[in-house]
Design a protein around this motif. Structure first.
Motif, PDB file in Angstrom:
ATOM      1  N   LYS A   1       0.833  -1.209   0.000  1.00 18.50           N
ATOM      2  CA  LYS A   1       0.000   0.000   0.000  1.00 18.50           C
ATOM      3  C   LYS A   1       0.861   1.249   0.000  1.00 18.50           C
ATOM      4  O   LYS A   1       0.568   2.236  -0.689  1.00 18.50           O
ATOM      5  N   ALA A   2       1.915   1.224   0.787  1.00 22.15           N
ATOM      6  CA  ALA A   2       2.829   2.369   0.862  1.00 22.15           C
ATOM      7  C   ALA A   2       3.483   2.592  -0.507  1.00 22.15           C
ATOM      8  O   ALA A   2       3.599   3.729  -0.979  1.00 22.15           O
ATOM      9  N   CYS A   3       3.886   1.504  -1.158  1.00 22.32           N
ATOM     10  CA  CYS A   3       4.552   1.633  -2.467  1.00 22.32           C
ATOM     11  C   CYS A   3       3.568   2.103  -3.540  1.00 22.32           C
ATOM     12  O   CYS A   3       3.957   2.805  -4.477  1.00 22.32           O
ATOM     13  N   ALA A   4       2.285   1.750  -3.370  1.00 22.35           N
ATOM     14  CA  ALA A   4       1.281   2.217  -4.335  1.00 22.35           C
ATOM     15  C   ALA A   4       1.209   3.741  -4.335  1.00 22.35           C
ATOM     16  O   ALA A   4       0.968   4.375  -5.368  1.00 22.35           O
ATOM     17  N   LYS A   5       1.454   4.338  -3.152  1.00 20.96           N
ATOM     18  CA  LYS A   5       1.423   5.808  -3.069  1.00 20.96           C
ATOM     19  C   LYS A   5       2.502   6.433  -3.951  1.00 20.96           C
ATOM     20  O   LYS A   5       2.306   7.509  -4.522  1.00 20.96           O
ATOM     21  N   ILE A   6       3.642   5.778  -4.056  1.00 21.30           N
ATOM     22  CA  ILE A   6       4.728   6.294  -4.911  1.00 21.30           C
ATOM     23  C   ILE A   6       4.240   6.400  -6.357  1.00 21.30           C
ATOM     24  O   ILE A   6       4.450   7.409  -7.030  1.00 21.30           O
ATOM     25  N   PHE A   7       3.592   5.319  -6.828  1.00 16.27           N
ATOM     26  CA  PHE A   7       3.114   5.304  -8.224  1.00 16.27           C
ATOM     27  C   PHE A   7       2.085   6.407  -8.455  1.00 16.27           C
ATOM     28  O   PHE A   7       2.074   7.067  -9.483  1.00 16.27           O
ATOM     29  N   GLU A   8       1.234   6.581  -7.426  1.00 15.62           N
ATOM     30  CA  GLU A   8       0.173   7.583  -7.526  1.00 15.62           C
ATOM     31  C   GLU A   8       0.780   8.993  -7.594  1.00 15.62           C
ATOM     32  O   GLU A   8       0.422   9.792  -8.457  1.00 15.62           O
ATOM     33  N   ILE A   9       1.700   9.280  -6.689  1.00 19.75           N
ATOM     34  CA  ILE A   9       2.277  10.625  -6.620  1.00 19.75           C
ATOM     35  C   ILE A   9       3.071  10.942  -7.894  1.00 19.75           C
ATOM     36  O   ILE A   9       3.013  12.049  -8.431  1.00 19.75           O
ATOM     37  N   LYS A  10       3.818   9.962  -8.377  1.00 11.35           N
ATOM     38  CA  LYS A  10       4.662  10.180  -9.571  1.00 11.35           C
ATOM     39  C   LYS A  10       3.872  10.062 -10.882  1.00 11.35           C
ATOM     40  O   LYS A  10       4.415  10.351 -11.953  1.00 11.35           O
ATOM     41  N   ARG A  11       2.640   9.569 -10.781  1.00 11.12           N
ATOM     42  CA  ARG A  11       1.865   9.208 -11.968  1.00 11.12           C
ATOM     43  C   ARG A  11       2.688   8.256 -12.846  1.00 11.12           C
ATOM     44  O   ARG A  11       2.871   8.453 -14.049  1.00 11.12           O
ATOM     45  N   ARG A  12       3.216   7.249 -12.161  1.00 12.66           N
ATOM     46  CA  ARG A  12       4.115   6.302 -12.820  1.00 12.66           C
ATOM     47  C   ARG A  12       3.323   5.082 -13.262  1.00 12.66           C
ATOM     48  O   ARG A  12       2.522   4.539 -12.491  1.00 12.66           O
ATOM     49  N   PRO A  13       3.546   4.585 -14.480  1.00 13.60           N
ATOM     50  CA  PRO A  13       2.824   3.382 -14.912  1.00 13.60           C
ATOM     51  C   PRO A  13       3.272   2.162 -14.101  1.00 13.60           C
ATOM     52  O   PRO A  13       4.440   2.058 -13.721  1.00 13.60           O
ATOM     53  N   PHE A  14       2.335   1.261 -13.851  1.00 12.63           N
ATOM     54  CA  PHE A  14       2.648   0.112 -12.992  1.00 12.63           C
ATOM     55  C   PHE A  14       3.599  -0.894 -13.648  1.00 12.63           C
ATOM     56  O   PHE A  14       4.077  -1.793 -12.988  1.00 12.63           O
TER      57      PHE A  14
END
Ligand code: TXA
Ligand code: MG
Length: 317
Positions: free
Chosen positions: A42-55
């Protein structure tokens, strides 16, 4: 303003955030990272969200101590260890077989995990105090210029990141070199802070990836891009007419471009200095509101290869 100096007290606060499932930005010797507990999906999902990084683009997991290797991976083969013995702590990332502890989101579903032990003392202390391996991509919006100063992170992501530890400018200034060793072959997945010539002294030959799959999945052709269009040049006659140009020059302004529209990477032609200054010069030129940045090619030896890799990708946007 989430930017605070990287004092031990503040590093402890950032570690508390990471331990409780949040994200914090911190300096490394390469670029600023956006860190979260690598064992917490869940914590790592926040990184993707903040960066708008593709999974599909996996994260690098940072460790402060070799004892963490067995937490994040199924161990380090001797041929990889020869590299880490030489270059860790430092700007080298190696690909290992992932352990069960690492959630799929970190590795984009791959069986492998990218691991690095940074040399920056703030980064090491933060990981140590967090007590967990720290997943951290560069702390920039996906595809944009990498951050080498705390203010770069603040300008781009300040509203979404609760804390940015300010450790000054990053000394290397360009991301880590990523190496994968598989079935006796050595692959360069990303050129970076350790020149390939130095890696070859340990590994011997470097093999070309046989397929896209062997490459770093997030290495899109277009990356590290300023908002302003960027065009490479070697000779002045390659510079086309432009309404409002800016210039990134390698070592001098012998072409007499307007002084307020230029950045010079290294007056001495020192490639380490040029790498350290690359992103901060591009950030400044990108803020001028120019319609084009003409970037001078640098020699592609040593760190020059990583600089040209970044500039070439920036020019493809
Ligand atoms: O210097 C650095 O490496 C910085 C600092 C913060 O440590 N981090 C960084 O992270 O550059 P990022 O997310 O911007 O780039 C990570 C790269 C991506 O190209 C990704 O595809 C690749 O590492 N990568 C991650 N896991 C991988 C894996 N299992 N196999 C192959 N490539 C991987
Ligand atoms: Mg990045």
């Amino acid at each position: 303003m989430p930017v605070i100096p990287a004092t031990d007290e503040n590093i402890k606060k950032a570690a508390d955030i990471i331990r409780s499932g949040g994200v914090a930005a911190f300096p490394t010797e390469t670029v600023y990272g956006l860190g979260a507990d690598a064992l917490n999906a869940k914590a790592c999902a926040k990184i993707f969200e903040i960066k708008r990084r593709p999974f599909f683009d996996p994260l690098i997991v940072h460790i402060s101590d070799l004892s963490m290797i067995d937490i994040v991976s199924k161990g380090m083969p001797p041929e990889v260890r020869r590299l880490t013995e030489k270059f860790w702590p430092g700007p080298l990332t190696v690909i290992l077989e992932k352990s069960e502890n690492i959630p799929e989101i970190v590795t984009s579903g791959l069986d492998s995990v990218a691991v690095r032990m940074p040399s920056h003392k703030t980064a090491l202390r933060l990981i140590e105090l967090s007590g967990v391996p720290v997943a951290a991509p560069s702390a920039n919006p996906f595809g944009y210029l990498s951050p080498t100063e705390a203010k770069h992170v603040d300008e781009q992501l300040g509203e979404d990141v609760p804390m940015i530890l300010d450790g000054g400018s990053c000394g290397v200034g360009i991301e880590s070199t990523i190496i994968k060793i598989e079935n006796g072959k050595n692959y360069l997945l990303r050129s970076g802070g350790i020149p390939i010539e130095e890696i070859k002294k340990i590994t011997g030959d470097i093999d070309m990836p046989e397929s896209r799959k062997a490459q770093a999945p997030g290495m899109l052709p277009e990356h590290y891009s300023p908002v302003t269009r960027l065009k490479l040049f070697s000779e002045v006659n390659e510079i086309t007419a432009a309404h409002n140009p800016a210039y990134l020059l390698f070592r001098n302004n012998d072409k007499n471009f307007p002084e307020d529209r230029i950045e010079i990477l290294s007056e001495d032609g020192n490639l380490a200095e040029a790498a350290a200054r690359l992103f901060s010069c591009l950030h400044r030129l990108d803020s001028l509101g120019a319609d084009i940045i003409f970037a001078e090619r640098v020699p592609e030896t040593g760190l020059g290869a990583a600089i040209m890799d970044r500039l070439t990708r920036a020019s493809l946007k």
